[in-house]
Scaffold this active site. Sequence first.
Site, PDB file in Angstrom:
ATOM      1  N   ASP A  35       0.832  -1.201   0.000  1.00 13.60           N
ATOM      2  CA  ASP A  35       0.000   0.000   0.000  1.00 13.60           C
ATOM      3  C   ASP A  35       0.869   1.255   0.000  1.00 13.60           C
ATOM      4  OD1 ASP A  35      -2.073  -1.660   0.068  1.00 13.60           O
ATOM      5  OD2 ASP A  35      -2.786  -1.140   2.087  1.00 13.60           O
ATOM      6  N   TYR A  38       2.297   1.966  -3.393  1.00 19.04           N
ATOM      7  CA  TYR A  38       1.219   2.463  -4.245  1.00 19.04           C
ATOM      8  C   TYR A  38       0.966   3.945  -3.938  1.00 19.04           C
ATOM      9  CZ  TYR A  38      -3.391   2.902  -6.373  1.00 19.04           C
ATOM     10  OH  TYR A  38      -4.446   3.317  -7.131  1.00 19.04           O
ATOM     11  N   SER A  84     -34.521  -4.295 -20.614  1.00 24.17           N
ATOM     12  CA  SER A  84     -34.782  -4.909 -19.321  1.00 24.17           C
ATOM     13  C   SER A  84     -34.906  -6.417 -19.552  1.00 24.17           C
ATOM     14  CB  SER A  84     -36.065  -4.304 -18.784  1.00 24.17           C
ATOM     15  OG  SER A  84     -36.326  -4.855 -17.544  1.00 24.17           O
ATOM     16  N   GLU A 116     -25.035 -16.132 -15.989  1.00 25.36           N
ATOM     17  CA  GLU A 116     -24.303 -15.303 -15.029  1.00 25.36           C
ATOM     18  C   GLU A 116     -25.259 -14.855 -13.933  1.00 25.36           C
ATOM     19  OE1 GLU A 116     -24.337 -11.340 -17.925  1.00 25.36           O
ATOM     20  OE2 GLU A 116     -22.632 -12.702 -17.941  1.00 25.36           O
ATOM     21  N   LYS A 118     -27.559 -12.660 -11.520  1.00 25.97           N
ATOM     22  CA  LYS A 118     -28.283 -11.402 -11.681  1.00 25.97           C
ATOM     23  C   LYS A 118     -27.962 -10.572 -10.446  1.00 25.97           C
ATOM     24  CE  LYS A 118     -32.774  -9.505 -12.956  1.00 25.97           C
ATOM     25  NZ  LYS A 118     -32.708  -8.313 -12.165  1.00 25.97           N
ATOM     26  N   ASP A 120     -27.755  -7.499  -7.856  1.00 20.47           N
ATOM     27  CA  ASP A 120     -28.777  -6.573  -7.403  1.00 20.47           C
ATOM     28  C   ASP A 120     -28.166  -5.188  -7.223  1.00 20.47           C
ATOM     29  OD1 ASP A 120     -31.320  -6.016  -6.898  1.00 20.47           O
ATOM     30  OD2 ASP A 120     -31.426  -6.974  -4.939  1.00 20.47           O
ATOM     31  N   ARG A 139     -29.577   3.654 -16.617  1.00 17.76           N
ATOM     32  CA  ARG A 139     -30.519   3.118 -17.595  1.00 17.76           C
ATOM     33  C   ARG A 139     -31.682   4.072 -17.832  1.00 17.76           C
ATOM     34  NH1 ARG A 139     -35.024  -0.035 -17.034  1.00 17.76           N
ATOM     35  NH2 ARG A 139     -35.606  -1.012 -18.988  1.00 17.76           N
ATOM     36  N   TYR A 228     -21.716  -6.873 -18.200  1.00 16.77           N
ATOM     37  CA  TYR A 228     -22.444  -8.008 -18.765  1.00 16.77           C
ATOM     38  C   TYR A 228     -22.985  -7.765 -20.162  1.00 16.77           C
ATOM     39  CZ  TYR A 228     -26.319  -5.395 -16.590  1.00 16.77           C
ATOM     40  OH  TYR A 228     -27.194  -4.425 -16.198  1.00 16.77           O
ATOM     41  N   LYS A 293     -28.520 -16.012 -21.257  1.00 17.28           N
ATOM     42  CA  LYS A 293     -28.575 -15.315 -22.546  1.00 17.28           C
ATOM     43  C   LYS A 293     -28.198 -16.305 -23.640  1.00 17.28           C
ATOM     44  CE  LYS A 293     -27.123 -11.202 -20.166  1.00 17.28           C
ATOM     45  NZ  LYS A 293     -26.026 -10.371 -19.696  1.00 17.28           N
ATOM     46  N   LYS A 317     -35.579 -15.736 -11.274  1.00 17.28           N
ATOM     47  CA  LYS A 317     -35.495 -15.029  -9.995  1.00 17.28           C
ATOM     48  C   LYS A 317     -35.502 -15.992  -8.813  1.00 17.28           C
ATOM     49  CE  LYS A 317     -36.014 -10.897  -9.604  1.00 17.28           C
ATOM     50  NZ  LYS A 317     -36.876  -9.822 -10.026  1.00 17.28           N
ATOM     51  N   CYS A 411     -39.509  -6.531  34.635  1.00 14.59           N
ATOM     52  CA  CYS A 411     -39.417  -7.737  33.811  1.00 14.59           C
ATOM     53  C   CYS A 411     -40.825  -8.295  33.583  1.00 14.59           C
ATOM     54  CB  CYS A 411     -38.540  -8.765  34.510  1.00 14.59           C
ATOM     55  SG  CYS A 411     -38.600 -10.386  33.746  1.00 14.59           S
ATOM     56  N   CYS A 414     -40.942 -11.857  35.649  1.00 16.79           N
ATOM     57  CA  CYS A 414     -40.864 -11.982  37.112  1.00 16.79           C
ATOM     58  C   CYS A 414     -41.082 -10.659  37.833  1.00 16.79           C
ATOM     59  CB  CYS A 414     -39.529 -12.606  37.516  1.00 16.79           C
ATOM     60  SG  CYS A 414     -38.140 -11.469  37.348  1.00 16.79           S
ATOM     61  N   CYS A 429     -33.197  -7.796  33.030  1.00 15.64           N
ATOM     62  CA  CYS A 429     -33.998  -8.089  34.216  1.00 15.64           C
ATOM     63  C   CYS A 429     -33.018  -8.322  35.350  1.00 15.64           C
ATOM     64  CB  CYS A 429     -34.814  -9.351  33.955  1.00 15.64           C
ATOM     65  SG  CYS A 429     -35.349 -10.189  35.449  1.00 15.64           S
ATOM     66  N   CYS A 435     -35.728 -15.238  38.322  1.00 18.55           N
ATOM     67  CA  CYS A 435     -36.611 -15.040  37.167  1.00 18.55           C
ATOM     68  C   CYS A 435     -36.770 -16.360  36.402  1.00 18.55           C
ATOM     69  CB  CYS A 435     -36.018 -13.971  36.246  1.00 18.55           C
ATOM     70  SG  CYS A 435     -36.970 -13.755  34.732  1.00 18.55           S
TER      71      CYS A 435
HETATM   72  S1  IVH Z   1     -28.581  -8.190 -19.101  1.00 22.05           S
HETATM   73  C1  IVH Z   1     -30.405  -7.127 -22.614  1.00 22.05           C
HETATM   74  N1  IVH Z   1     -27.231  -9.369 -17.185  1.00 22.05           N
HETATM   75  O1  IVH Z   1     -31.262  -6.748 -14.310  1.00 22.05           O
HETATM   76  C2  IVH Z   1     -30.467  -7.465 -21.225  1.00 22.05           C
HETATM   77  N2  IVH Z   1     -28.819  -7.701 -16.599  1.00 22.05           N
HETATM   78  O2  IVH Z   1     -34.115  -6.943 -14.719  1.00 22.05           O
HETATM   79  C3  IVH Z   1     -30.037  -6.382 -20.342  1.00 22.05           C
HETATM   80  N3  IVH Z   1     -28.945  -7.230 -14.202  1.00 22.05           N
HETATM   81  O3  IVH Z   1     -31.596  -3.734 -16.044  1.00 22.05           O
HETATM   82  C4  IVH Z   1     -29.616  -6.799 -19.048  1.00 22.05           C
HETATM   83  N4  IVH Z   1     -27.390  -8.654 -13.595  1.00 22.05           N
HETATM   84  O4  IVH Z   1     -29.766  -3.904 -14.223  1.00 22.05           O
HETATM   85  C5  IVH Z   1     -28.168  -8.458 -17.493  1.00 22.05           C
HETATM   86  N5  IVH Z   1     -25.945 -10.438 -15.591  1.00 22.05           N
HETATM   87  C6  IVH Z   1     -26.877  -9.539 -15.906  1.00 22.05           C
HETATM   88  C7  IVH Z   1     -27.515  -8.748 -14.920  1.00 22.05           C
HETATM   89  C8  IVH Z   1     -28.500  -7.851 -15.320  1.00 22.05           C
HETATM   90  C9  IVH Z   1     -28.260  -7.739 -13.176  1.00 22.05           C
HETATM   91  C10 IVH Z   1     -30.001  -6.207 -14.080  1.00 22.05           C
HETATM   92  C11 IVH Z   1     -29.858  -5.055 -15.028  1.00 22.05           C
HETATM   93  C12 IVH Z   1     -31.147  -5.026 -15.797  1.00 22.05           C
HETATM   94  C13 IVH Z   1     -32.066  -5.760 -14.867  1.00 22.05           C
HETATM   95  C14 IVH Z   1     -33.245  -6.364 -15.614  1.00 22.05           C
END
Ligand code: IVH
Length: 673
Positions: A35, A38, A84, A116, A118, A120, A139, A228, A293, A317, A411, A414, A429, A435
Site C-alpha cells: 500500500d 502504491y 430490461s 451469469e 443477476k 442486485d 438506464r 455483462y 442469454k 429469480k 421484567c 418476574c 432483568c 426469574c
Molecule cells: S442483461 C439485454 N445481465 O437486471 C439485457 N442484466 O431486470 C439487459 N442485471 O436492467 C440486461 N445482472 O440492471 C443483465 N448479468 C446480468 C444482470 C442484469 C443484473 C439487471 C440489469 C437489468 C435488470 C433487468
Amino acid sequence: MTIPTNLAERASELRNLINKHNYQYYHLDNPDVTDSEYDRLFRELQQIETDYPALLTADSPTQRVGGAALDKFNQITHAMPMLSLDNVFDADELKSFEQRVCDWLNTNETQLYAAEPKLDGLAISIRYENGVLKQAATRGDGAVGEDVTANVRTIPTVPLKLMGDNVPEVIEIRGEIFMPKDGFEALNKAQVEENKKPFVNPRNAAAGSLRQLDSKITATRPLAMYCYGLGEIQGMERPKSHTEAMNLIAGWGCRISPELKQVKGVQGCLNYIQQLGERRDSLPYEIDGVVFKVDSIALQERLGFVSRAPRWAIAYKFPAQEEMTVVEDIEIQVGRTGALTPVARLKPVFVGGVTVSNATLHNQDEILRKDVRVGDTVIVRRAGDVIPEVVQVVLSRRPEHTSVFSMPTQCPICQSEVERVEGEAIARCSGGLYCPAQRKEAIKHFASRKAMDVDGLGDKLVEQLVDEGLIDDVADLFKLTVEQLSSLERMGEKSAINLINALQAAKQTKFARFLFALGIREVGEATARALASHFLTLDALQKADEETLLEIEDVGSIVAHHIMTFFHQPHNQEVIEQLLAVGVNWPEEQKIAADSSLSGKTIVLTGTLDQLSRSEAKEKLLALGAKVAGSVSKKTDYVVAGRDAGSKLTKAESLGVAVVDESTLVDWLNQEK
Ligand code: IVH
C-alpha cells in the site's frame, strides 16, 4: 509554461504503473505492491499534475476522487436502448422460455446459453472513445438515462482507460454497479455512528451513492461493477458470442463475473441455478437470480426484442429476501443473562424461502431508531441463515393512533426491576435466577449440544419442567425420576427412561464443557477451553483472583469480573456442589505441552476428512495447544485441506499459507501423542 519532456514521460509511466497495480488489486485480487509503495506512486503523479496542470489527463487514476458538485444530472439519450429482462420463477417457466426460443428459431435443438448471476444493483452504460472513458449513463427509462460520468469515474473497478491494442474507436460497455456486502455493512455502521440513516439494503446504498450530485461523496462509497453486455460499437466487428464479448472486454481490464459459464439447454440452466443458489449467501455481493442469454450474437439478432425485453435472455429469480408484512404485536423475550429483547410478532410472510412470523428488534435503541410500532407495515428481511430482521417501517402505511413503543421498567416474566447500564444497549432483568425466564434459558444452555449435551432434552421440555415446578436449577435435572417425567403431558414411559439414561450419560463430561455449561457471562466455548487448560481443576479456578485470571489470553477485566462474581454467589456454589454430588465428573485435564510443535499455531480445517471427523480433529488440535480458526487469513499457519476443499484452499494458495493434506494431519496428531 514549458513542460520538461522527462516529466511528461514520467507522468505517463506513473499512470500506466498505477493502472496496472489497480488491475492486480481490484480485478485479480492479487496486489503486486505494498500500500505504501502504491501511495508513493500516486502522490508522485498527483504532484506532477498539480505542478503542470497541462499534464493532467481525463483518464488519470488521480481523477477518481470526485470533482465539483452538480446541481442536477444531464440527460443522455442511449445510442442503443438499454433493455430490461423478463422474469421466470420456476423450471416450468424456464422450459417455456426455451420452447419459445426454439419456436422463433424454428429448431428443436437445445440452445447454448451464457449464464451469469443477476446482480442486485443498477444498470450502467459506459462509453469509451479510443479507449478512454467519456461518458457513463444510468438506464433511466431505457431510452434516456442520467449522466453520472463524474460518479462512475470514482469507482475503482471501472477502467478510466481500456488496456490493449485492439480497443475500437467507440465502445459502450454495460453492466451493473453494486455495493459488495462487506462494504455495505461498513458504510451502514459509519452512517449509524454519524447519526445518519442507514441504508435499507446494498441495492439502495448503491443507488444512493451513484446518484449523488457530489462525486466526492460517491468516491468514498464502496461501489464495484461487473460488466455483462455491449452497446454501441464503432470500428470493430461485434463479437460472435456473449462469451467471446465478455472475454474480450475482460482483456481490456473490465471486470466480468467470475461465475460466467456456458450451459446447455434447460437442464444446464437448472444445474447452474442449483449450484449458484447453494452459494448465494456466501457470495460477497447480493444476487436476486440468474440471467441466461442465448450465447450466439447471430441468434440474438434473429430473435430481437419485444417492447423492452430481449427474446434471447431471461432472468430466473430466486425467492425474494425482503417482503412487507404487518407487526401484530411487540413482545419482550428474556434471555439467559436477563437481556430483554423486543421481538416483533408478524403476520406470517414468505421471505427468503421460509415463512417468517417473528423478527428480532434487537434492543431499545434499535426499536426507537426504526420507530417500529404495533400496527405498522414493515419490510422484513431474511437472507440465508441470518435471523429475520425488520429493516424499515413503511411510514406511508402507518395506521392512525399508533403509539411509540417503550421498553418495560419491570421484567414481564418476574416483575423484577429492569436495569440498563450506562452506555450499554441492553436492558436486563435484575431478577437473576429468581426469574423463571432466566432459569429456563440457563437450563436450556446447560443441556445444549456444545455444553453438557443431554440427548432428548429440548427447549420445550425444559420449559415444561420449569413450569410444572419439577426443576428449579440445573442440578435438579439429575434428581428427576421416571415417574415424574412420565406424568408429563406427551411423555411416555419409554421417553422418560431414555431421558434419564441420557442425563446419566451426560454426567461424564469434560472440564471445558462443564465450564461452558455453567453459563457464566461472556464465557463462550473458547474461553471455557482456555480456562480449563490453564487452571486444570475446578478448585483452582474457583479460587483464582483477578490477577491470575488476567494471565489468560482473551480474558480481560470484564470477563474476569463475571467469572469471579459467578463463583462467589452462594447459589452458584450450591448448584456446583450438588452437580458434583450427583456424579458429574470429567477426566483430569492435562497441562498442554508447551513444547508441542503445534502449540500456538493457527490452523484452518477445510474439505471432507476421511479418517476422523472435523470435530475430532478440532478437539485434538486444541488439546495440543493449536488454535482452530474458521477462515483463512495471513495469520493462518496451516490449512488442512481434505477432499473437495474449495474457496478456503484457493484463498490459502493465494496468500501463500502452507497447505497440508489429511494424512499429514494424522501424522502430526500421532507424533504428539
Ligand atoms: S442483461 C439485454 N445481465 O437486471 C439485457 N442484466 O431486470 C439487459 N442485471 O436492467 C440486461 N445482472 O440492471 C443483465 N448479468 C446480468 C444482470 C442484469 C443484473 C439487471 C440489469 C437489468 C435488470 C433487468
